[in-house]
Motif scaffolding. Structure first.
Motif, PDB file in Angstrom:
ATOM      1  N   ASN A  81      86.897  78.966  40.845  1.00 29.07           N
ATOM      2  CA  ASN A  81      85.683  78.318  40.349  1.00 29.07           C
ATOM      3  C   ASN A  81      84.934  79.170  39.331  1.00 29.07           C
ATOM      4  O   ASN A  81      84.069  78.671  38.620  1.00 29.07           O
ATOM      5  CB  ASN A  81      84.766  77.941  41.511  1.00 29.07           C
ATOM      6  CG  ASN A  81      85.282  76.719  42.248  1.00 29.07           C
ATOM      7  OD1 ASN A  81      85.740  75.769  41.643  1.00 29.07           O
ATOM      8  ND2 ASN A  81      85.238  76.748  43.564  1.00 29.07           N
ATOM      9  N   LEU A 138      83.704  76.431  37.138  1.00 26.19           N
ATOM     10  CA  LEU A 138      83.194  75.102  37.493  1.00 26.19           C
ATOM     11  C   LEU A 138      81.974  74.676  36.670  1.00 26.19           C
ATOM     12  O   LEU A 138      81.934  73.568  36.144  1.00 26.19           O
ATOM     13  CB  LEU A 138      82.876  75.054  38.992  1.00 26.19           C
ATOM     14  CG  LEU A 138      82.405  73.713  39.549  1.00 26.19           C
ATOM     15  CD1 LEU A 138      83.462  72.628  39.348  1.00 26.19           C
ATOM     16  CD2 LEU A 138      82.072  73.816  41.026  1.00 26.19           C
ATOM     17  N   MET A 139      80.969  75.550  36.563  1.00 27.53           N
ATOM     18  CA  MET A 139      79.752  75.141  35.860  1.00 27.53           C
ATOM     19  C   MET A 139      80.011  74.863  34.368  1.00 27.53           C
ATOM     20  O   MET A 139      79.655  73.799  33.878  1.00 27.53           O
ATOM     21  CB  MET A 139      78.618  76.164  36.065  1.00 27.53           C
ATOM     22  CG  MET A 139      77.875  76.027  37.385  1.00 27.53           C
ATOM     23  SD  MET A 139      77.033  74.430  37.629  1.00 27.53           S
ATOM     24  CE  MET A 139      75.562  74.688  36.621  1.00 27.53           C
ATOM     25  N   LEU A 183      81.951  71.634  34.165  1.00 31.95           N
ATOM     26  CA  LEU A 183      81.140  70.425  34.390  1.00 31.95           C
ATOM     27  C   LEU A 183      80.323  70.113  33.139  1.00 31.95           C
ATOM     28  O   LEU A 183      80.204  68.972  32.727  1.00 31.95           O
ATOM     29  CB  LEU A 183      80.212  70.626  35.596  1.00 31.95           C
ATOM     30  CG  LEU A 183      80.860  70.562  36.971  1.00 31.95           C
ATOM     31  CD1 LEU A 183      79.866  70.962  38.055  1.00 31.95           C
ATOM     32  CD2 LEU A 183      81.426  69.167  37.266  1.00 31.95           C
ATOM     33  N   GLU A 204      70.024  71.976  35.219  1.00 35.35           N
ATOM     34  CA  GLU A 204      70.667  72.695  34.109  1.00 35.35           C
ATOM     35  C   GLU A 204      71.657  71.790  33.377  1.00 35.35           C
ATOM     36  O   GLU A 204      71.763  71.844  32.152  1.00 35.35           O
ATOM     37  CB  GLU A 204      71.378  73.925  34.690  1.00 35.35           C
ATOM     38  CG  GLU A 204      71.939  74.868  33.637  1.00 35.35           C
ATOM     39  CD  GLU A 204      72.837  75.952  34.250  1.00 35.35           C
ATOM     40  OE1 GLU A 204      72.599  76.347  35.403  1.00 35.35           O
ATOM     41  OE2 GLU A 204      73.780  76.372  33.553  1.00 35.35           O
ATOM     42  N   LEU A 205      72.360  70.973  34.139  1.00 29.43           N
ATOM     43  CA  LEU A 205      73.372  70.108  33.533  1.00 29.43           C
ATOM     44  C   LEU A 205      72.787  68.763  33.091  1.00 29.43           C
ATOM     45  O   LEU A 205      73.446  67.989  32.408  1.00 29.43           O
ATOM     46  CB  LEU A 205      74.513  69.853  34.536  1.00 29.43           C
ATOM     47  CG  LEU A 205      75.330  71.081  34.943  1.00 29.43           C
ATOM     48  CD1 LEU A 205      76.224  70.761  36.133  1.00 29.43           C
ATOM     49  CD2 LEU A 205      76.166  71.580  33.770  1.00 29.43           C
ATOM     50  N   ILE A 250      77.886  76.337  45.216  1.00 27.49           N
ATOM     51  CA  ILE A 250      78.356  75.981  43.880  1.00 27.49           C
ATOM     52  C   ILE A 250      79.357  74.830  43.958  1.00 27.49           C
ATOM     53  O   ILE A 250      79.326  73.896  43.169  1.00 27.49           O
ATOM     54  CB  ILE A 250      78.960  77.206  43.142  1.00 27.49           C
ATOM     55  CG1 ILE A 250      79.588  76.806  41.801  1.00 27.49           C
ATOM     56  CG2 ILE A 250      80.004  77.930  43.950  1.00 27.49           C
ATOM     57  CD1 ILE A 250      78.866  77.331  40.629  1.00 27.49           C
ATOM     58  N   GLU A 251      80.220  74.880  44.965  1.00 30.49           N
ATOM     59  CA  GLU A 251      81.228  73.823  45.087  1.00 30.49           C
ATOM     60  C   GLU A 251      80.599  72.512  45.524  1.00 30.49           C
ATOM     61  O   GLU A 251      81.014  71.442  45.094  1.00 30.49           O
ATOM     62  CB  GLU A 251      82.300  74.232  46.088  1.00 30.49           C
ATOM     63  CG  GLU A 251      83.026  75.473  45.625  1.00 30.49           C
ATOM     64  CD  GLU A 251      84.424  75.527  46.148  1.00 30.49           C
ATOM     65  OE1 GLU A 251      85.285  74.876  45.556  1.00 30.49           O
ATOM     66  OE2 GLU A 251      84.649  76.216  47.155  1.00 30.49           O
ATOM     67  N   THR A 299      80.415  65.011  40.979  1.00 30.76           N
ATOM     68  CA  THR A 299      81.654  64.301  40.630  1.00 30.76           C
ATOM     69  C   THR A 299      82.250  63.498  41.783  1.00 30.76           C
ATOM     70  O   THR A 299      83.066  62.607  41.552  1.00 30.76           O
ATOM     71  CB  THR A 299      82.743  65.304  40.177  1.00 30.76           C
ATOM     72  OG1 THR A 299      83.061  66.147  41.306  1.00 30.76           O
ATOM     73  CG2 THR A 299      82.255  66.165  39.024  1.00 30.76           C
ATOM     74  N   TRP A 353      88.810  70.077  44.561  1.00 27.20           N
ATOM     75  CA  TRP A 353      90.230  70.464  44.630  1.00 27.20           C
ATOM     76  C   TRP A 353      90.454  71.233  45.911  1.00 27.20           C
ATOM     77  O   TRP A 353      89.561  71.890  46.423  1.00 27.20           O
ATOM     78  CB  TRP A 353      90.631  71.295  43.407  1.00 27.20           C
ATOM     79  CG  TRP A 353      89.925  72.615  43.307  1.00 27.20           C
ATOM     80  CD1 TRP A 353      88.728  72.852  42.672  1.00 27.20           C
ATOM     81  CD2 TRP A 353      90.337  73.872  43.856  1.00 27.20           C
ATOM     82  NE1 TRP A 353      88.383  74.171  42.799  1.00 27.20           N
ATOM     83  CE2 TRP A 353      89.345  74.826  43.516  1.00 27.20           C
ATOM     84  CE3 TRP A 353      91.447  74.295  44.597  1.00 27.20           C
ATOM     85  CZ2 TRP A 353      89.436  76.170  43.886  1.00 27.20           C
ATOM     86  CZ3 TRP A 353      91.526  75.625  44.971  1.00 27.20           C
ATOM     87  CH2 TRP A 353      90.532  76.553  44.610  1.00 27.20           C
TER      88      TRP A 353
END
Ligand code: SF4
Lengths: 167, 421
Positions: free
Chosen positions: A97, A153-154, A157, B49-50, B140-141, B148, B152
């Protein structure tokens, strides 16, 4: 993604999260923590490791606490890949990740410090350019490699979402 | 070749006919559980942030259990943030101070056989008692999952453990797990564990939950038990209908396992794990007469209704030793109420127990009941690492609720069978 080619840093069994990310520096910035990575096993590692260099180790790499700095330090040191007989689950997931490819590699004993390796994580091919031997390993699927290549990952994304917006 | 239950669930979630161990696949997540400690407060800033929201508010369950009730301004802020998070993202399933996540989920009918579930807590393995795949992931995961709806995973190999025969008096699932931590070790990473045999078939869902909860102590990714009529009855009791194909979720006869182990339940004694690891265990007799300061009955694993009843069996008509404190934090509010209604609670308090709120509390040194330097505690929780319940100079022994209650009465570790008729 093409192959990762780098020189080998060789480690033993049970390289734990305290060796990778010493507790003493947990409060320090990640960049400072990375300069202490594995210092009690090989004090030259963090200073001399080159981008793309490959770590080869024995069993249970990353065992110990869930601290993500253990994997993040390898990312910050730009380690190309980690090949180990086996990994601790949380370290393994954190590493992927954070964009550090990890491959299960039962033939780790064949590899010597300073050997030059070529690793193709997607096709699962490891070549020892020094000895001329090659090995088949369990590959990392292309879509996961995409995340790793994006830097983890970040960032992945972020890129995925931007692509989605553009489309 | 046949497949194990875990392989079947992962294959289904990955949209594949079959998977093999060590293969990496991406799974669609049926349910995501996040909790106050590592959930909204870690995930929300990343969503900001995203600049995105969550993938499906219906499929996210938020539980505030680690920091409840707040003990200071910091924990109060964390709980407040969780409340704002569910409001912001219109998440309908929110359990605020209702109990510990791993118990609250099945209590409210969120678990069904065959589901693929990600939990933001290491003991998420407990859900596997319902024949689903449920594993723990970091903050984080869980952020990725919440955005999403995918994750995985590397398909784990499965270890099969069978228990046959009837337990002796005062021997329960907790003793099985302390024994297995010693037998199988705690470093079974990248494996799943599947329990079977007639002993397991005869267990209640609460006891099966203990087996799957402490799969985490074995280092396993998840622990599972194939669903049967007991499973279906529990789903109905939670007010839900079992899915139509519930009983088809089991391992094939010719499934291949990493290893198989068979144990005889009649030979098992009540177990104790000594400081500072669950694997540092042995029969209770080996630890007799170790003086204790505190007895704790709590946590997801050790304060369900059946656990409180075990303690009550020992404590009925008795008083705890004068130099000992017995703290009881029921795993959920519902359990608290049920124990009040059936008289269990009265037996505990008559014996001198102090009742605490339903939450993680002293289990992880987050709430009431933490230990001071040099103190000795016996606990029905699942971990006794250094510093887990407070001072890192405290000593924590683990045992079943029977064993913890017996120690509370004796003032020292004692064989619970001496207190049962
Ligand atoms: S009760 Fe303890 S083991 Fe269970 S979820 Fe809370 S902190 Fe974790």
């Amino acid at each position: 993604m093409s192959s990762i080619i780098g020189n080998v840093w060789r480690f033993g069994d049970e390289i734990n999260s305290d060796l990778l990310a010493p507790g003493l520096y947990l409060k320090a910035a990640n960049e400072i923590m990375a300069t202490h990575c594995l210092e009690s096993v090989d004090p030259t590692f963090a200073k001399s490791v080159q981008p793309g260099d490959i770590m080869v180790a024995g069993h249970n790499f990353g065992v110990g606490s869930a601290r993500e700095q253990a994997a993040l330090s390898l990312r910050l040191l730009k380690v190309g890949a980690v090949l180990a007989d086996s990994f601790a689950r949380i370290f393994y997931r954190n590493a992927l990740n954070f964009g550090v490819p990890c491959l299960f590699f039962p033939h780790y004993k064949d590899i010597l410090a300073g050997d030059r390796l070529s690793v193709d994580a997607v096709s699962g091919k490891v070549e020892n350019l020094t000895s001329g031997k090659s090995y088949a390993v369990d590959p990392i699927p292309a879509h996961l490699m995409e995340m790793i290549t994006d830097g983890g990952l970040m960032p992945h994304l972020k890129r995925r979402l931007e692509k989605g917006k553009a489309a | 070749m046949g497949q194990t239950l875990v392989e079947k669930i992962i294959a289904r979630a990955a949209g594949k006919a079959s998977v093999r161990p060590s293969e990496i696949v991406t799974c669609k997540v049926d349910l995501a559980m996040i909790v106050d400690s590592g959930g909204p407060r870690k995930i929300w800033p990343r969503l900001k942030e995203l600049g995105v929201g969550v993938w499906d508010p219906e499929k996210i369950v938020v539980v505030s259990d680690h920091f409840v009730p707040a003990v200071d301004a910091d924990t109060a802020a964390i709980l407040k943030l969780s409340r704002e998070f569910v409001r912001e993202f219109k998440i309908p399933h929110f359990y605020d101070m209702k109990g510990i996540c791993h118990v609250v989920l099945p209590e409210n009918g969120h678990l069904q056989p065959g589901m693929f579930i990600c939990g933001g807590d290491s003991h998420s393995t407990m859900g596997g008692a319902y024949g689903c795949y449920m594993a723990g992931f970091g903050g984080i995961e869980m952020t990725g999952v919440c955005i999403t709806g995918e994750i995985w995973t590397r398909v784990p190999e499965t270890i099969r453990v069978d228990w046959t025969g009837k337990f002796n008096q005062a021997v329960v699932a907790k003793d099985v797990m302390l024994f297995l931590c010693r037998q199988l070790g705690m470093d079974n990473a990248f494996t799943a564990i599947e329990y079977g045999g007639d002993t397991v078939a005869g267990m209640s869902m609460s006891e099966r939950g203990v087996l799957c909860n402490m799969a985490a102590e074995l280092g396993c990714e998840t622990g599972v038990i194939a669903p049967d009529e007991t499973t279906l009855a529990a789903i109905r009791a939670a007010g839900k209908q079992p899915i139509a194909d519930a009983l088809t979720w089991h391992s094939d006869r010719d499934a291949s396992y990493l290893s198989k182990h068979a144990f005889n339940a009649t030979e098992l004694q009540p177990q104790i794990a000594a400081p500072h690891a669950p694997s540092n265990s042995g029969p209770v007799g080996d630890y007799a007469k170790i003086k204790i300061d505190q007895a704790y009955i709590g946590a997801c694993v050790g304060a369900k209704l059946s656990d409180l009843r075990m303690a009550a069996e020992v404590l009925k008509g008795r008083k705890i030793a004068s130099n000992v404190r017995l703290l009881v934090a029921p795993s959920s509010q519902k359990i608290y109420a049920d124990a009040a209604a059936d008289g269990t609670l009265g037996i505990l308090t008559d014996a001198g127990a102090t009742m605490l709120a339903s939450g993680c509390g002293a289990c992880a040194a987050l709430g009431a009941g933490v230990l001071s330097e040099g103190e000795v505690c016996i606990s029905s929780t699942n971990r006794n690492f250094k510093g887990r319940m407070g001072s890192n100079k405290a000593e924590v022994y683990l045992g079943s609720p029977y064993t913890v209650a017996a120690a509370a009465v004796a003032g020292q570790i004692a064989d619970p069978r001496e207190f049962l008729s």
